[in-house]
Design a protein around this motif. Structure first.
Motif, PDB file in Angstrom:
ATOM      1  N   ALA A  77       5.577 -10.130  -6.431  1.00 16.00           N
ATOM      2  CA  ALA A  77       4.232  -9.560  -6.544  1.00 16.00           C
ATOM      3  C   ALA A  77       4.258  -8.061  -6.274  1.00 16.00           C
ATOM      4  N   ARG A  78       5.042  -7.637  -5.298  1.00 14.24           N
ATOM      5  CA  ARG A  78       5.112  -6.209  -4.993  1.00 14.24           C
ATOM      6  C   ARG A  78       5.607  -5.421  -6.205  1.00 14.24           C
ATOM      7  N   LEU A  81       2.879  -5.118  -9.057  1.00 12.22           N
ATOM      8  CA  LEU A  81       1.754  -4.206  -8.886  1.00 12.22           C
ATOM      9  C   LEU A  81       2.038  -2.819  -9.465  1.00 12.22           C
ATOM     10  N   GLU A  82       3.301  -2.516  -9.678  1.00  9.00           N
ATOM     11  CA  GLU A  82       3.655  -1.211 -10.257  1.00  9.00           C
ATOM     12  C   GLU A  82       3.284  -1.190 -11.744  1.00  9.00           C
ATOM     13  N   ARG A 123       9.974  -9.156 -11.444  1.00 12.97           N
ATOM     14  CA  ARG A 123       8.613  -9.693 -11.396  1.00 12.97           C
ATOM     15  C   ARG A 123       8.573 -11.205 -11.516  1.00 12.97           C
ATOM     16  N   ARG A 140       1.852  -6.818 -14.773  1.00 18.05           N
ATOM     17  CA  ARG A 140       0.629  -6.021 -14.785  1.00 18.05           C
ATOM     18  C   ARG A 140       0.366  -5.469 -16.185  1.00 18.05           C
ATOM     19  N   ILE A 145      -3.358  -8.542 -13.411  1.00 17.26           N
ATOM     20  CA  ILE A 145      -2.059  -9.175 -13.213  1.00 17.26           C
ATOM     21  C   ILE A 145      -2.097 -10.484 -13.975  1.00 17.26           C
ATOM     22  N   VAL A 173      -6.096  -6.800 -10.472  1.00 16.60           N
ATOM     23  CA  VAL A 173      -5.088  -6.331  -9.525  1.00 16.60           C
ATOM     24  C   VAL A 173      -5.599  -6.486  -8.105  1.00 16.60           C
ATOM     25  N   GLU A 174      -6.860  -6.121  -7.886  1.00 18.20           N
ATOM     26  CA  GLU A 174      -7.438  -6.217  -6.542  1.00 18.20           C
ATOM     27  C   GLU A 174      -7.460  -7.654  -6.047  1.00 18.20           C
ATOM     28  N   VAL A 177      -3.889  -8.791  -5.145  1.00 18.24           N
ATOM     29  CA  VAL A 177      -3.466  -8.265  -3.841  1.00 18.24           C
ATOM     30  C   VAL A 177      -4.103  -9.081  -2.723  1.00 18.24           C
ATOM     31  N   CYS A 180      -2.296 -12.385  -2.329  1.00 19.59           N
ATOM     32  CA  CYS A 180      -0.991 -12.228  -1.680  1.00 19.59           C
ATOM     33  C   CYS A 180      -1.147 -12.064  -0.169  1.00 19.59           C
ATOM     34  N   THR A 229       3.575  -6.949   1.071  1.00 19.71           N
ATOM     35  CA  THR A 229       2.167  -6.833   0.690  1.00 19.71           C
ATOM     36  C   THR A 229       1.600  -5.439   0.895  1.00 19.71           C
TER      37      THR A 229
END
Length: 264
Positions: A77-78, A81-82, A123, A140, A145, A173-174, A177, A180, A229
Protein backbone atom coordinates in the motif's frame (compact mmCIF):
# COMPACT_ATOMS: atom_id res chain seq x y z
CA UNK A 1 -17.13 -3.19 6.69
CA UNK A 2 -13.38 -2.60 6.57
CA UNK A 3 -11.23 -3.31 3.53
CA UNK A 4 -8.90 -5.47 5.63
CA UNK A 5 -10.66 -7.87 8.01
CA UNK A 6 -9.18 -10.44 10.35
CA UNK A 7 -9.96 -12.71 13.27
CA UNK A 8 -7.39 -14.04 15.71
CA UNK A 9 -7.30 -17.61 16.98
CA UNK A 10 -7.94 -17.76 20.76
CA UNK A 11 -4.67 -17.67 22.70
CA UNK A 12 -5.32 -21.13 24.14
CA UNK A 13 -5.52 -22.63 20.64
CA UNK A 14 -2.35 -21.10 19.20
CA UNK A 15 0.10 -23.94 18.64
CA UNK A 16 3.56 -23.28 20.14
CA UNK A 17 6.69 -23.14 18.02
CA UNK A 18 10.13 -24.52 18.85
CA UNK A 19 11.60 -27.92 19.57
CA UNK A 20 9.77 -30.62 21.58
CA UNK A 21 10.21 -29.91 25.26
CA UNK A 22 11.03 -26.25 24.58
CA UNK A 23 7.86 -24.64 23.20
CA UNK A 24 7.82 -20.90 22.48
CA UNK A 25 5.25 -18.31 21.48
CA UNK A 26 6.30 -14.99 19.99
CA UNK A 27 4.21 -11.91 19.26
CA UNK A 28 4.14 -12.97 15.61
CA UNK A 29 2.96 -16.47 16.51
CA UNK A 30 0.16 -15.03 18.64
CA UNK A 31 -1.26 -13.26 15.57
CA UNK A 32 -2.36 -16.63 14.20
CA UNK A 33 -5.75 -16.16 12.59
CA UNK A 34 -7.81 -15.62 9.45
CA UNK A 35 -7.67 -12.76 6.96
CA UNK A 36 -9.97 -11.56 4.19
CA UNK A 37 -10.75 -8.47 2.11
CA UNK A 38 -14.33 -7.44 1.22
CA UNK A 39 -14.18 -5.75 -2.21
CA UNK A 40 -17.68 -4.85 -3.32
CA UNK A 41 -19.60 -8.01 -4.15
CA UNK A 42 -16.51 -10.20 -3.86
CA UNK A 43 -14.31 -11.22 -0.95
CA UNK A 44 -10.62 -11.79 -1.49
CA UNK A 45 -8.92 -14.64 0.38
CA UNK A 46 -12.17 -16.63 0.68
CA UNK A 47 -11.74 -20.33 -0.12
CA UNK A 48 -14.14 -22.06 -2.49
CA UNK A 49 -16.40 -24.78 -1.05
CA UNK A 50 -14.88 -27.16 -3.60
CA UNK A 51 -11.32 -26.71 -2.32
CA UNK A 52 -12.49 -27.04 1.28
CA UNK A 53 -14.16 -30.34 0.38
CA UNK A 54 -11.02 -31.46 -1.47
CA UNK A 55 -8.85 -30.65 1.56
CA UNK A 56 -11.40 -31.98 4.03
CA UNK A 57 -11.44 -28.76 6.04
CA UNK A 58 -13.86 -25.96 6.80
CA UNK A 59 -11.77 -22.81 6.49
CA UNK A 60 -13.77 -19.90 5.13
CA UNK A 61 -10.78 -17.58 4.78
CA UNK A 62 -7.01 -17.70 4.41
CA UNK A 63 -5.46 -18.70 7.71
CA UNK A 64 -1.95 -17.67 8.69
CA UNK A 65 -0.30 -15.15 11.00
CA UNK A 66 -2.19 -11.87 10.57
CA UNK A 67 1.05 -9.92 11.14
CA UNK A 68 2.35 -11.38 7.87
CA UNK A 69 -0.76 -10.21 6.03
CA UNK A 70 -0.42 -6.77 7.60
CA UNK A 71 3.23 -6.49 6.60
CA UNK A 72 2.48 -7.51 3.02
CA UNK A 73 -0.63 -5.38 2.58
CA UNK A 74 0.77 -2.24 4.21
CA UNK A 75 4.15 -2.37 2.48
CA UNK A 76 2.46 -2.75 -0.92
CA UNK A 77 0.00 0.00 0.00
CA UNK A 78 2.82 2.41 0.79
CA UNK A 79 4.25 1.91 -2.69
CA UNK A 80 0.79 2.22 -4.24
CA UNK A 81 0.24 5.68 -2.82
CA UNK A 82 3.06 7.06 -4.97
CA UNK A 83 1.68 8.56 -8.22
CA UNK A 84 2.81 6.72 -11.33
CA UNK A 85 4.51 8.42 -14.30
CA UNK A 86 1.87 9.39 -16.86
CA UNK A 87 2.91 6.74 -19.36
CA UNK A 88 2.92 3.92 -16.83
CA UNK A 89 -0.36 5.15 -15.32
CA UNK A 90 -1.96 4.91 -18.76
CA UNK A 91 -0.88 1.28 -18.95
CA UNK A 92 -2.04 0.58 -15.40
CA UNK A 93 -5.45 2.11 -16.14
CA UNK A 94 -6.07 -0.61 -18.74
CA UNK A 95 -6.20 -3.43 -16.20
CA UNK A 96 -7.12 -6.21 -18.63
CA UNK A 97 -4.08 -5.52 -20.80
CA UNK A 98 -1.79 -5.09 -17.80
CA UNK A 99 -3.02 -8.36 -16.26
CA UNK A 100 -2.44 -10.16 -19.55
CA UNK A 101 1.08 -8.75 -19.74
CA UNK A 102 1.75 -9.74 -16.12
CA UNK A 103 0.58 -13.31 -16.78
CA UNK A 104 2.62 -13.58 -19.97
CA UNK A 105 5.79 -12.45 -18.20
CA UNK A 106 5.30 -14.34 -14.94
CA UNK A 107 7.61 -17.17 -16.03
CA UNK A 108 9.92 -14.96 -18.09
CA UNK A 109 13.14 -14.11 -16.28
CA UNK A 110 14.66 -11.84 -18.90
CA UNK A 111 15.97 -8.50 -17.69
CA UNK A 112 13.34 -6.59 -19.68
CA UNK A 113 10.52 -8.52 -18.03
CA UNK A 114 11.86 -7.77 -14.57
CA UNK A 115 12.41 -4.08 -15.23
CA UNK A 116 9.10 -3.63 -17.04
CA UNK A 117 6.93 -4.74 -14.14
CA UNK A 118 9.09 -4.29 -11.07
CA UNK A 119 6.89 -1.31 -10.16
CA UNK A 120 3.85 -3.60 -10.17
CA UNK A 121 5.66 -6.09 -7.98
CA UNK A 122 6.20 -3.38 -5.37
CA UNK A 123 2.45 -2.81 -5.37
CA UNK A 124 1.51 -6.49 -5.15
CA UNK A 125 1.30 -8.05 -1.67
CA UNK A 126 3.59 -11.06 -1.34
CA UNK A 127 1.51 -13.91 0.07
CA UNK A 128 3.49 -16.91 -1.11
CA UNK A 129 3.10 -18.56 2.30
CA UNK A 130 -0.40 -19.43 1.08
CA UNK A 131 -1.00 -22.39 -1.21
CA UNK A 132 -1.86 -21.04 -4.68
CA UNK A 133 -1.51 -17.49 -3.39
CA UNK A 134 -3.80 -15.00 -5.13
CA UNK A 135 -2.42 -12.41 -7.54
CA UNK A 136 -3.42 -9.01 -6.09
CA UNK A 137 -2.17 -5.47 -6.63
CA UNK A 138 -2.86 -1.93 -5.46
CA UNK A 139 -2.41 0.69 -8.20
CA UNK A 140 -2.96 4.42 -8.07
CA UNK A 141 -4.82 5.96 -10.99
CA UNK A 142 -5.28 9.69 -10.44
CA UNK A 143 -6.99 10.17 -7.08
CA UNK A 144 -8.07 6.55 -6.80
CA UNK A 145 -6.47 3.36 -5.58
CA UNK A 146 -7.60 0.37 -7.57
CA UNK A 147 -7.46 -3.08 -6.01
CA UNK A 148 -6.95 -5.63 -8.78
CA UNK A 149 -7.12 -9.39 -8.49
CA UNK A 150 -6.65 -12.28 -10.90
CA UNK A 151 -6.84 -15.80 -9.45
CA UNK A 152 -8.29 -17.79 -12.34
CA UNK A 153 -5.14 -19.88 -12.63
CA UNK A 154 -4.86 -20.50 -8.88
CA UNK A 155 -5.97 -24.12 -8.72
CA UNK A 156 -5.07 -27.30 -6.88
CA UNK A 157 -5.69 -30.57 -8.76
CA UNK A 158 -7.84 -28.60 -11.17
CA UNK A 159 -9.99 -27.12 -8.39
CA UNK A 160 -10.25 -23.30 -8.02
CA UNK A 161 -8.89 -22.19 -4.67
CA UNK A 162 -10.43 -18.70 -4.35
CA UNK A 163 -14.03 -17.55 -4.80
CA UNK A 164 -13.02 -14.14 -6.22
CA UNK A 165 -11.45 -14.90 -9.57
CA UNK A 166 -11.02 -11.61 -11.41
CA UNK A 167 -11.97 -8.01 -10.79
CA UNK A 168 -11.29 -4.45 -9.75
CA UNK A 169 -12.40 -2.43 -6.74
CA UNK A 170 -11.73 1.30 -6.52
CA UNK A 171 -11.68 3.72 -3.62
CA UNK A 172 -10.25 7.19 -3.07
CA UNK A 173 -6.64 7.61 -2.01
CA UNK A 174 -7.85 9.18 1.23
CA UNK A 175 -10.19 6.28 1.98
CA UNK A 176 -7.45 3.76 1.18
CA UNK A 177 -5.05 5.46 3.60
CA UNK A 178 -7.76 5.39 6.27
CA UNK A 179 -8.31 1.67 5.68
CA UNK A 180 -4.60 0.93 6.00
CA UNK A 181 -4.31 2.85 9.26
CA UNK A 182 -7.46 1.20 10.57
CA UNK A 183 -5.98 -2.24 9.86
CA UNK A 184 -2.78 -1.27 11.64
CA UNK A 185 -4.58 0.18 14.66
CA UNK A 186 -7.08 -2.67 15.05
CA UNK A 187 -4.38 -5.34 14.95
CA UNK A 188 -2.10 -3.48 17.36
CA UNK A 189 -5.00 -2.75 19.73
CA UNK A 190 -6.07 -6.39 19.71
CA UNK A 191 -2.52 -7.60 20.32
CA UNK A 192 -1.98 -5.13 23.16
CA UNK A 193 -5.16 -6.44 24.78
CA UNK A 194 -3.98 -10.01 24.18
CA UNK A 195 -0.71 -9.31 26.00
CA UNK A 196 -2.66 -7.81 28.91
CA UNK A 197 -4.85 -10.93 29.03
CA UNK A 198 -1.81 -13.20 29.17
CA UNK A 199 -0.19 -11.10 31.89
CA UNK A 200 -3.37 -11.08 33.99
CA UNK A 201 -3.87 -14.82 33.57
CA UNK A 202 -7.15 -14.43 31.70
CA UNK A 203 -5.61 -16.14 28.67
CA UNK A 204 -3.72 -19.43 29.04
CA UNK A 205 -1.17 -19.98 26.26
CA UNK A 206 0.24 -23.45 25.59
CA UNK A 207 3.78 -22.27 26.42
CA UNK A 208 5.39 -20.00 28.98
CA UNK A 209 5.67 -16.44 27.70
CA UNK A 210 7.96 -13.59 28.76
CA UNK A 211 5.45 -10.74 28.83
CA UNK A 212 8.19 -8.09 28.90
CA UNK A 213 9.63 -9.58 25.70
CA UNK A 214 6.16 -9.60 24.14
CA UNK A 215 5.80 -5.88 24.86
CA UNK A 216 9.19 -5.18 23.27
CA UNK A 217 8.18 -7.16 20.19
CA UNK A 218 4.89 -5.28 20.10
CA UNK A 219 6.75 -1.95 20.04
CA UNK A 220 8.96 -3.18 17.18
CA UNK A 221 5.98 -4.23 15.09
CA UNK A 222 4.21 -0.97 15.90
CA UNK A 223 7.17 1.00 14.51
CA UNK A 224 7.28 -1.15 11.38
CA UNK A 225 3.56 -0.81 10.68
CA UNK A 226 3.61 2.93 11.34
CA UNK A 227 6.51 3.32 8.92
CA UNK A 228 4.39 1.66 6.24
CA UNK A 229 1.35 3.85 6.89
CA UNK A 230 3.03 7.16 7.77
CA UNK A 231 6.55 6.92 6.36
CA UNK A 232 7.97 7.88 2.98
CA UNK A 233 8.24 5.32 0.22
CA UNK A 234 11.60 5.05 -1.53
CA UNK A 235 10.88 3.19 -4.78
CA UNK A 236 13.27 0.52 -6.00
CA UNK A 237 12.37 1.44 -9.56
CA UNK A 238 14.16 3.49 -12.20
CA UNK A 239 11.24 4.75 -14.25
CA UNK A 240 13.30 5.41 -17.39
CA UNK A 241 14.46 1.80 -17.34
CA UNK A 242 10.90 0.57 -16.73
CA UNK A 243 9.54 2.55 -19.67
CA UNK A 244 12.41 1.43 -21.90
CA UNK A 245 11.70 -2.21 -21.02
CA UNK A 246 7.98 -1.73 -21.65
CA UNK A 247 8.69 -0.29 -25.10
CA UNK A 248 10.69 -3.40 -25.97
CA UNK A 249 7.90 -5.69 -24.79
CA UNK A 250 4.94 -3.67 -26.12
CA UNK A 251 5.52 -2.41 -29.68
CA UNK A 252 2.91 0.36 -29.42
CA UNK A 253 3.87 1.47 -25.92
CA UNK A 254 4.42 5.18 -26.58
CA UNK A 255 3.42 8.52 -25.04
CA UNK A 256 0.23 9.44 -26.81
CA UNK A 257 -3.18 10.63 -25.74
CA UNK A 258 -5.60 7.95 -24.57
CA UNK A 259 -8.10 6.79 -27.19
CA UNK A 260 -10.98 6.27 -24.77
CA UNK A 261 -11.14 2.52 -25.44
CA UNK A 262 -8.36 1.51 -23.07
CA UNK A 263 -5.61 1.41 -25.71
CA UNK A 264 -2.10 2.58 -24.92
Amino acid sequence: MALFEFELVPVEKVAPWGEPGNPTLSWFALTDGAFWMPVGRDTLFRYTPEINAHWGVQSSFADYNVAAFARDMLSAARAALEPLPALVERLAADWESLAALDRSLSDDHHAESYEALRWLGERSPWTSYLVASPRISFVRIGDQIRVHWDTEDRQIDGIPVWTATRGTFALSVEAFVDECRSFRDRLLHRMAARIDEVEAGRAKPQADIDVASLRQQHATWEREFSDYTDGTHHPDVAWEEAESALRKLIPNFAPRAPTGDGAW
